[in-house]
Enzyme design. Structure first.
Site, short mmCIF file in Angstrom:
data_model
loop_
_atom_site.label_atom_id
_atom_site.label_comp_id
_atom_site.label_asym_id
_atom_site.label_seq_id
_atom_site.Cartn_x
_atom_site.Cartn_y
_atom_site.Cartn_z
N PHE A 97 0.83 -1.21 0.00
CA PHE A 97 0.00 0.00 0.00
C PHE A 97 0.87 1.27 0.00
O PHE A 97 0.85 2.06 -0.95
CB PHE A 97 -0.94 -0.06 1.21
CG PHE A 97 -1.56 1.23 1.62
CD1 PHE A 97 -2.19 2.05 0.70
CD2 PHE A 97 -1.53 1.62 2.97
CE1 PHE A 97 -2.77 3.26 1.10
CE2 PHE A 97 -2.11 2.81 3.36
CZ PHE A 97 -2.72 3.63 2.43
N ASN A 99 7.75 -9.71 -2.92
CA ASN A 99 7.49 -11.13 -3.19
C ASN A 99 5.98 -11.43 -3.21
O ASN A 99 5.59 -12.59 -3.26
CB ASN A 99 8.18 -12.03 -2.16
CG ASN A 99 7.62 -11.85 -0.76
OD1 ASN A 99 6.93 -10.88 -0.50
ND2 ASN A 99 7.92 -12.78 0.13
N SER A 140 7.21 -5.83 4.55
CA SER A 140 6.74 -6.55 5.74
C SER A 140 5.23 -6.66 5.70
O SER A 140 4.56 -5.71 5.30
CB SER A 140 7.12 -5.79 7.03
OG SER A 140 6.59 -6.44 8.16
N LYS A 156 25.56 -0.98 2.18
CA LYS A 156 27.00 -0.86 2.50
C LYS A 156 27.82 -1.02 1.23
O LYS A 156 28.77 -0.26 0.97
CB LYS A 156 27.35 -1.93 3.53
CG LYS A 156 28.74 -1.82 4.12
CD LYS A 156 28.83 -2.67 5.39
CE LYS A 156 30.26 -2.90 5.78
NZ LYS A 156 30.88 -4.03 5.08
N TYR A 196 5.48 -8.96 14.98
CA TYR A 196 5.64 -7.68 14.29
C TYR A 196 6.40 -6.69 15.18
O TYR A 196 7.37 -6.08 14.74
CB TYR A 196 4.25 -7.13 13.95
CG TYR A 196 4.25 -5.93 13.03
CD1 TYR A 196 4.64 -6.04 11.70
CD2 TYR A 196 3.83 -4.68 13.50
CE1 TYR A 196 4.61 -4.93 10.86
CE2 TYR A 196 3.79 -3.59 12.66
CZ TYR A 196 4.19 -3.70 11.34
OH TYR A 196 4.16 -2.61 10.51
N LYS A 242 10.09 -5.45 14.30
CA LYS A 242 10.41 -4.04 14.03
C LYS A 242 11.46 -3.53 15.02
O LYS A 242 12.35 -2.76 14.65
CB LYS A 242 9.15 -3.17 14.10
CG LYS A 242 8.17 -3.40 12.94
CD LYS A 242 8.76 -2.96 11.60
CE LYS A 242 7.79 -3.12 10.45
NZ LYS A 242 8.45 -2.96 9.12
N ARG A 282 -7.96 -4.26 8.37
CA ARG A 282 -7.69 -3.11 9.23
C ARG A 282 -8.96 -2.31 9.42
O ARG A 282 -9.93 -2.45 8.69
CB ARG A 282 -6.60 -2.25 8.61
CG ARG A 282 -5.39 -3.10 8.27
CD ARG A 282 -4.18 -2.29 8.17
NE ARG A 282 -3.85 -1.77 9.46
CZ ARG A 282 -2.61 -1.56 9.89
NH1 ARG A 282 -1.61 -1.85 9.12
NH2 ARG A 282 -2.38 -1.06 11.07
N1 UDP Z 1 -10.79 -2.64 14.87
C1 UDP Z 1 -12.19 -2.65 15.01
N2 UDP Z 1 -12.91 -3.23 14.03
C2 UDP Z 1 -12.36 -3.78 12.91
C3 UDP Z 1 -10.95 -3.76 12.77
C4 UDP Z 1 -10.19 -3.17 13.78
O1 UDP Z 1 -12.73 -2.13 16.00
O2 UDP Z 1 -13.13 -4.28 12.07
C5 UDP Z 1 -10.00 -1.98 15.93
C6 UDP Z 1 -8.82 -2.81 16.43
O3 UDP Z 1 -9.21 -3.69 17.45
C7 UDP Z 1 -7.90 -1.69 16.92
C8 UDP Z 1 -8.17 -0.54 15.96
O4 UDP Z 1 -9.45 -0.81 15.39
O5 UDP Z 1 -8.25 -1.30 18.22
C9 UDP Z 1 -7.15 -0.39 14.86
O6 UDP Z 1 -7.00 -1.64 14.25
P1 UDP Z 1 -6.09 -1.88 12.97
O7 UDP Z 1 -6.16 -3.34 12.69
O8 UDP Z 1 -6.50 -0.99 11.86
O9 UDP Z 1 -4.61 -1.44 13.37
P2 UDP Z 1 -3.72 -1.39 14.70
O10 UDP Z 1 -3.61 0.05 15.04
O11 UDP Z 1 -4.38 -2.16 15.81
O12 UDP Z 1 -2.40 -1.98 14.30
#
Ligand code: UDP
Length: 320
Positions: A12, A33, A80, A115, A155, A159, A196
């Site tokens: 993305f 990949n 990643s 390097k 993760y 990182k 997400r």
């Molecule tokens: N979340 C949610 N509903 C969803 C997906 C995520 O409430 O359908 C919440 C998740 O539990 C977190 C926040 O939204 O508290 C952000 O989640 P995301 O997976 O986008 O990224 P994060 O910041 O947790 O890496």
């Protein structure tokens, strides 16, 4: 004009960065990949004269000559998996070992390329290195609160290891490298199915499905539009004095997840219900970057507000 190598070019943020660097006149070699990146993100780029693509897992040992004999001036190491959603086939939970390897051995390999070529490096770390932060907003000087064996640890610790490896090369070899801690970023070309919160809410709202808040929705995040993020990455790479520095990049406009759900519902004029589901393990309660350092040293700050950025993103999601 520079010769640039970008790992994670089909991802993305990676694909947006490729587009921006090409339009600024640089030559770009993209590497991916396709573990979680997508070929569609590259489709319009492959025709561009200054872009070449190499399909390679950078965790696997490979010869530096793969990248050609032309000097590589700049390396952006983004590769990643990045989504924490255990229900998504593209999350780092689905690829725990790959996530650890690309950030550790993959980072090592890219630093060796740097390097060899005398390249400058930008490594994209994450706000995840702060874990479930005990202080908010998070400054770069905060060491974090990470569960080393929790579900997100592949993760978070990947990182953190990557950051330590970069600093090892800066200190031992004088490499010109910097670290960016990316906070939640969204926009067009996000993976539709990465699970997400922004993509889930928009997908659900557009088809009238229940919008799923995990937990009670009081947890916070801050959402940075991808064009602002790309501008920050470029400034961090090109600004004098950024060698060996760590920068938070993100939008400090902190929102609860419930507020986000309501906003997406309003902007899509959706009739979806907002429902609550179980909160995933180790889900951070707060996330908000302190971006004073990036503002001061890079002259950077987000320009696109959450409402405006979500509108653009919703428009894109309607087309895919
Ligand atoms: N979340 C949610 N509903 C969803 C997906 C995520 O409430 O359908 C919440 C998740 O539990 C977190 C926040 O939204 O508290 C952000 O989640 P995301 O997976 O986008 O990224 P994060 O910041 O947790 O890496």
């Amino acid at each position: 004009m520079s010769s640039v190598l970008i790992t994670g070019a089909a991802g993305f943020i990676g694909s947006h960065l490729v587009k921006r660097l090409l339009s600024d006149g640089h030559s770009v070699i993209g590497v991916d990949n396709f573990l979680t990146g997508s070929k569609e993100n590259l489709s319009e780029l492959l025709e561009k004269p200054n872009f070449s693509f190499i399909e390679q897992d950078v965790s696997v040992p490979h010869d530096v000559s793969l990248y050609g004999s032309t000097k590589i001036d700049l390396i952006f190491h983004l590769a990643s998996p990045a989504s924490p959603n255990k229900n998504s086939p593209k999350s780092y939970i689905a690829y725990p070992i790959e996530t650890l390897l690309v950030n550790s051995i993959g980072t090592y390999h890219m630093l060796l390329v740097a390097k060899e070529h005398g390249s400058s490096v930008l490594y994209t770390s994450s706000s995840e290195i702060y874990g479930d932060p005990a202080e908010s907003p998070q400054k770069e000087t905060y060491f974090g609160n990470v569960n080393p064996t929790g579900i997100r640890s592949v993760y978070d610790e990947g990182k953190r290891f990557g950051e330590a490896m970069v600093m090892g090369f800066v200190r031992k070899h004088g490499l010109n490298a910097r670290i960016i801690r990316i906070f939640n970023t969204y926009g067009p070309y996000m993976q539709k199915d990465d699970g997400r919160v922004v993509s889930n809410f928009i997908n659900q709202a557009l088809v009238g499905q229940n919008m799923t808040i995990y937990g009670d929705g009081s947890q916070t995040r801050s959402f940075c539009y991808v064009d602002d993020m790309v501008e920050g990455l470029i400034r961090a790479m090109f600004t004098e004095g950024s060698k060996g520095e760590v920068f938070n990049l993100g939008n400090p406009d902190e929102r609860t997840i419930r507020e986000l759900a309501e906003l997406v519902k309003k902007l899509t004029q959706s009739s979806s219900d907002i429902v609550n589901q179980d909160l995933p393990e180790d889900d951070p309660k707060r996330r908000c970057p302190d971006i004073t350092k990036a503002q001061t040293m890079l002259g950077w700050g987000p320009k696109i507000g959450v409402e405006q950025g979500l509108e653009k993103t919703i428009r894109y999601f309607k087309t895919v």
